[in-house]
Design a protein around this motif. Structure first.
Motif, mmCIF file in Angstrom:
data_model
loop_
_atom_site.group_PDB
_atom_site.id
_atom_site.type_symbol
_atom_site.label_atom_id
_atom_site.label_comp_id
_atom_site.label_asym_id
_atom_site.label_seq_id
_atom_site.Cartn_x
_atom_site.Cartn_y
_atom_site.Cartn_z
ATOM 1 N N VAL A 196 0.837 -1.207 0.000
ATOM 2 C CA VAL A 196 0.000 0.000 0.000
ATOM 3 C C VAL A 196 0.869 1.254 0.000
ATOM 4 O O VAL A 196 0.579 2.229 -0.710
ATOM 5 C CB VAL A 196 -0.956 -0.021 1.207
ATOM 6 C CG1 VAL A 196 -1.684 1.311 1.320
ATOM 7 C CG2 VAL A 196 -1.956 -1.149 1.080
ATOM 8 N N LYS A 197 1.947 1.243 0.781
ATOM 9 C CA LYS A 197 2.843 2.400 0.812
ATOM 10 C C LYS A 197 3.444 2.670 -0.559
ATOM 11 O O LYS A 197 3.486 3.815 -1.029
ATOM 12 C CB LYS A 197 3.956 2.168 1.835
ATOM 13 C CG LYS A 197 3.500 2.166 3.289
ATOM 14 C CD LYS A 197 4.667 1.898 4.216
ATOM 15 C CE LYS A 197 4.235 1.878 5.682
ATOM 16 N NZ LYS A 197 5.374 1.577 6.587
ATOM 17 N N VAL A 198 3.926 1.612 -1.217
ATOM 18 C CA VAL A 198 4.523 1.775 -2.549
ATOM 19 C C VAL A 198 3.473 2.224 -3.552
ATOM 20 O O VAL A 198 3.736 3.067 -4.422
ATOM 21 C CB VAL A 198 5.191 0.463 -3.003
ATOM 22 C CG1 VAL A 198 5.681 0.574 -4.438
ATOM 23 C CG2 VAL A 198 6.350 0.115 -2.081
ATOM 24 N N GLN A 199 2.241 1.685 -3.442
ATOM 25 C CA GLN A 199 1.181 2.057 -4.373
ATOM 26 C C GLN A 199 0.814 3.527 -4.231
ATOM 27 O O GLN A 199 0.492 4.196 -5.218
ATOM 28 C CB GLN A 199 -0.045 1.181 -4.144
ATOM 29 C CG GLN A 199 -1.068 1.256 -5.266
ATOM 30 C CD GLN A 199 -0.502 0.805 -6.596
ATOM 31 O OE1 GLN A 199 0.112 -0.243 -6.692
ATOM 32 N NE2 GLN A 199 -0.702 1.613 -7.628
ATOM 33 N N ILE A 200 0.857 4.046 -2.998
ATOM 34 C CA ILE A 200 0.612 5.474 -2.794
ATOM 35 C C ILE A 200 1.679 6.299 -3.508
ATOM 36 O O ILE A 200 1.386 7.320 -4.145
ATOM 37 C CB ILE A 200 0.574 5.796 -1.288
ATOM 38 C CG1 ILE A 200 -0.677 5.197 -0.640
ATOM 39 C CG2 ILE A 200 0.601 7.308 -1.053
ATOM 40 C CD1 ILE A 200 -0.721 5.368 0.860
ATOM 41 N N MET A 283 8.298 -1.532 -6.664
ATOM 42 C CA MET A 283 7.379 -2.424 -5.977
ATOM 43 C C MET A 283 7.956 -3.827 -5.833
ATOM 44 O O MET A 283 7.781 -4.474 -4.793
ATOM 45 C CB MET A 283 6.042 -2.480 -6.719
ATOM 46 C CG MET A 283 4.988 -3.324 -6.019
ATOM 47 S SD MET A 283 3.361 -3.124 -6.755
ATOM 48 C CE MET A 283 2.963 -1.453 -6.246
ATOM 49 N N GLY A 284 8.655 -4.298 -6.862
ATOM 50 C CA GLY A 284 9.229 -5.633 -6.803
ATOM 51 C C GLY A 284 10.152 -5.838 -5.621
ATOM 52 O O GLY A 284 9.931 -6.731 -4.788
ATOM 53 N N LEU A 311 -6.415 -5.335 -9.764
ATOM 54 C CA LEU A 311 -6.266 -4.659 -8.478
ATOM 55 C C LEU A 311 -5.630 -5.563 -7.427
ATOM 56 O O LEU A 311 -4.754 -5.129 -6.665
ATOM 57 C CB LEU A 311 -7.635 -4.175 -7.997
ATOM 58 C CG LEU A 311 -7.692 -3.513 -6.618
ATOM 59 C CD1 LEU A 311 -6.838 -2.256 -6.584
ATOM 60 C CD2 LEU A 311 -9.133 -3.191 -6.251
ATOM 61 N N PHE A 312 -6.049 -6.832 -7.399
ATOM 62 C CA PHE A 312 -5.608 -7.717 -6.317
ATOM 63 C C PHE A 312 -4.442 -8.622 -6.698
ATOM 64 O O PHE A 312 -3.906 -9.320 -5.820
ATOM 65 C CB PHE A 312 -6.780 -8.594 -5.860
ATOM 66 C CG PHE A 312 -7.948 -7.828 -5.324
ATOM 67 C CD1 PHE A 312 -7.780 -6.912 -4.307
ATOM 68 C CD2 PHE A 312 -9.222 -8.013 -5.830
ATOM 69 C CE1 PHE A 312 -8.849 -6.183 -3.804
ATOM 70 C CE2 PHE A 312 -10.294 -7.309 -5.341
ATOM 71 C CZ PHE A 312 -10.111 -6.385 -4.321
ATOM 72 N N ALA A 313 -4.033 -8.629 -7.963
ATOM 73 C CA ALA A 313 -3.026 -9.601 -8.411
ATOM 74 C C ALA A 313 -1.710 -9.451 -7.648
ATOM 75 O O ALA A 313 -1.182 -10.425 -7.093
ATOM 76 C CB ALA A 313 -2.792 -9.457 -9.914
ATOM 77 N N VAL A 314 -1.165 -8.247 -7.621
ATOM 78 C CA VAL A 314 0.148 -8.040 -6.991
ATOM 79 C C VAL A 314 0.108 -8.309 -5.492
ATOM 80 O O VAL A 314 0.975 -9.034 -4.977
ATOM 81 C CB VAL A 314 0.677 -6.631 -7.299
ATOM 82 C CG1 VAL A 314 1.980 -6.376 -6.545
ATOM 83 C CG2 VAL A 314 0.902 -6.463 -8.794
ATOM 84 N N PRO A 315 -0.864 -7.760 -4.725
ATOM 85 C CA PRO A 315 -0.868 -8.081 -3.292
ATOM 86 C C PRO A 315 -1.064 -9.558 -2.996
ATOM 87 O O PRO A 315 -0.462 -10.090 -2.060
ATOM 88 C CB PRO A 315 -2.018 -7.237 -2.731
ATOM 89 C CG PRO A 315 -2.813 -6.809 -3.906
ATOM 90 C CD PRO A 315 -1.887 -6.741 -5.058
ATOM 91 N N VAL A 316 -1.890 -10.249 -3.798
ATOM 92 C CA VAL A 316 -2.090 -11.684 -3.564
ATOM 93 C C VAL A 316 -0.802 -12.453 -3.833
ATOM 94 O O VAL A 316 -0.400 -13.324 -3.041
ATOM 95 C CB VAL A 316 -3.238 -12.214 -4.450
ATOM 96 C CG1 VAL A 316 -3.250 -13.743 -4.455
ATOM 97 C CG2 VAL A 316 -4.578 -11.688 -3.953
ATOM 98 N N VAL A 317 -0.127 -12.130 -4.941
ATOM 99 C CA VAL A 317 1.137 -12.812 -5.263
ATOM 100 C C VAL A 317 2.191 -12.502 -4.204
ATOM 101 O O VAL A 317 2.927 -13.397 -3.760
ATOM 102 C CB VAL A 317 1.622 -12.395 -6.664
ATOM 103 C CG1 VAL A 317 3.057 -12.873 -6.910
ATOM 104 C CG2 VAL A 317 0.695 -12.970 -7.726
ATOM 105 N N ALA A 318 2.272 -11.244 -3.786
ATOM 106 C CA ALA A 318 3.263 -10.872 -2.775
ATOM 107 C C ALA A 318 2.979 -11.569 -1.451
ATOM 108 O O ALA A 318 3.897 -12.086 -0.798
ATOM 109 C CB ALA A 318 3.263 -9.356 -2.583
#
Length: 348
Positions: A196-200, A283-284, A311-318
């Protein structure tokens, strides 16, 4: 092999359940991301010895005030410039029609009227079409309102009692597995907060780049454009581009096709900066996943589940990556995060 087949069957069943309950799962996922966004505020207030209920209430009020302030800023600016935008749109349309009439194409007003009639016929634009469209929009708005209500309701409880709720869920598992599950889930939660911090940061860069481009081109409604891009950028890759489309339209209406083309180039350049540099290279590493995995997960999520998947792909994978690495390394041994915060909630 039979174990792999069993795991694949379990994953397939889980995805089927998620698809069937998407009206409930999507708002809950959004509430989880919002909880990760505002969690530092709640934690900070509790460190200042705020009572739990007061910290939760203050966090919710601050969050709603911030979001409401952004929307008020956009709506107020649009209302102030609406008459001018409407007048310039009509003028731009008249200029375009006059351009077609004076062009070497030798277009006549009769032909233009025939084209408009044919277009209306092609799309079946009649009273029934308008009525069905209105009913569809009403249904969509109703679904969005229900989803927003679920998300806000869940957000309140995630902020107030999220840790204890999760500890109760973990208590359903075998006793020996609880420390590993609890430690892995809390490690994944910390990763969501980093996401979330990086997305901001990414959203701010998008809004700043496109907003400055609109400002230097002398366009009106710069603030609403920047805010719309900032909010839209929380949907990776495509959100910022879609949100920036009004900037191109405003440039076309007020300044003409050349300025609109320049605005389009600015939008594409900013999106390339996000997609090729910010998303993978910032982000990576922050989420401890390879930049290629970021791009591929977004593409796969969009293909499988549309905007929600993006929307949810990156947080779910992370989250999944951190959990698997945590469990594989056995990091829960000696990890204080693998211990429940309230023993009374753990079912023995």
């Amino acid at each position: 092999s039979w174990r792999l087949l069993l795991i694949a069957a379990a994953i397939t069943l889980g995805l089927f359940v998620v698809a069937q309950l998407s009206f409930l799962i999507i708002p809950l996922f959004i509430a989880v991301l919002l909880a990760a966004l505002v969690a530092p505020v709640s934690v900070g207030l509790r460190k200042l010895r705020f009572p739990r209920w007061l910290a939760t209430l203050t966090t919710i009020i601050v969050f709603l005030a911030a979001v409401g302030g952004l929307f008020y800023l956009v709506i107020n600016e649009v209302i102030r410039g609406w008459e001018s935008l409407q007048a310039r749109t009509i003028l731009a349309y008249d200029d375009f029609v006059q351009y077609l009439l004076d062009s070497p194409l030798q277009v006549t007003e009769v032909q233009l009227n025939e084209w408009v009639t044919a277009l209306a016929t092609e799309f079946n634009i009649d009273s029934s079409w308008v009525l069905s469209g209105a009913l569809s929009v009403t249904s969509s708005v109703g679904s969005w309102l229900v989803g927003a209500g679920i998300a806000i309701f869940a957000l309140i409880f995630f902020i107030h009692d999220g840790a204890r709720i999760w500890e109760y869920v973990v208590s359903w598992f075998p006793k020996l597995a609880r420390p590993a599950i609890l430690g892995a889930s809390r490690s994944g939660w910390n990763t969501l907060i980093e996401f979330v911090k990086v997305q901001i940061l990414v959203a701010f860069v998008d809004a700043l780049g496109i907003g400055l481009g609109a400002f230097f081109l002398g366009l009106p409604l710069v603030v609403p454009i920047a805010v719309a891009v900032f909010l839209g950028a929380f949907v990776p890759i495509v959100g910022g581009t879609v949100a920036a489309a009004p900037a191109i339209l405003v440039a076309l209406v007020y300044e003409g096709p050349v300025t609109a083309l320049i605005m389009l180039i600015i939008v594409l350049a900013v999106q390339q900066l996000e997609g090729q540099i910010l998303q993978p290279l910032i982000m990576g590493p922050a989420l401890r996943i390879h930049p290629l995995a970021v791009v591929l997960s977004i593409a796969a999520g969009g293909y499988l589940a549309g905007i929600a998947g993006v929307l949810f792909a990156v947080p779910v994978v992370a989250f999944t990556n951190v959990v698997i690495r945590y469990l594989a390394a056995g990091d829960w041994r000696g990890d204080p995060d693998a211990l429940p915060t309230n023993e009374n909630l753990v079912v023995r």
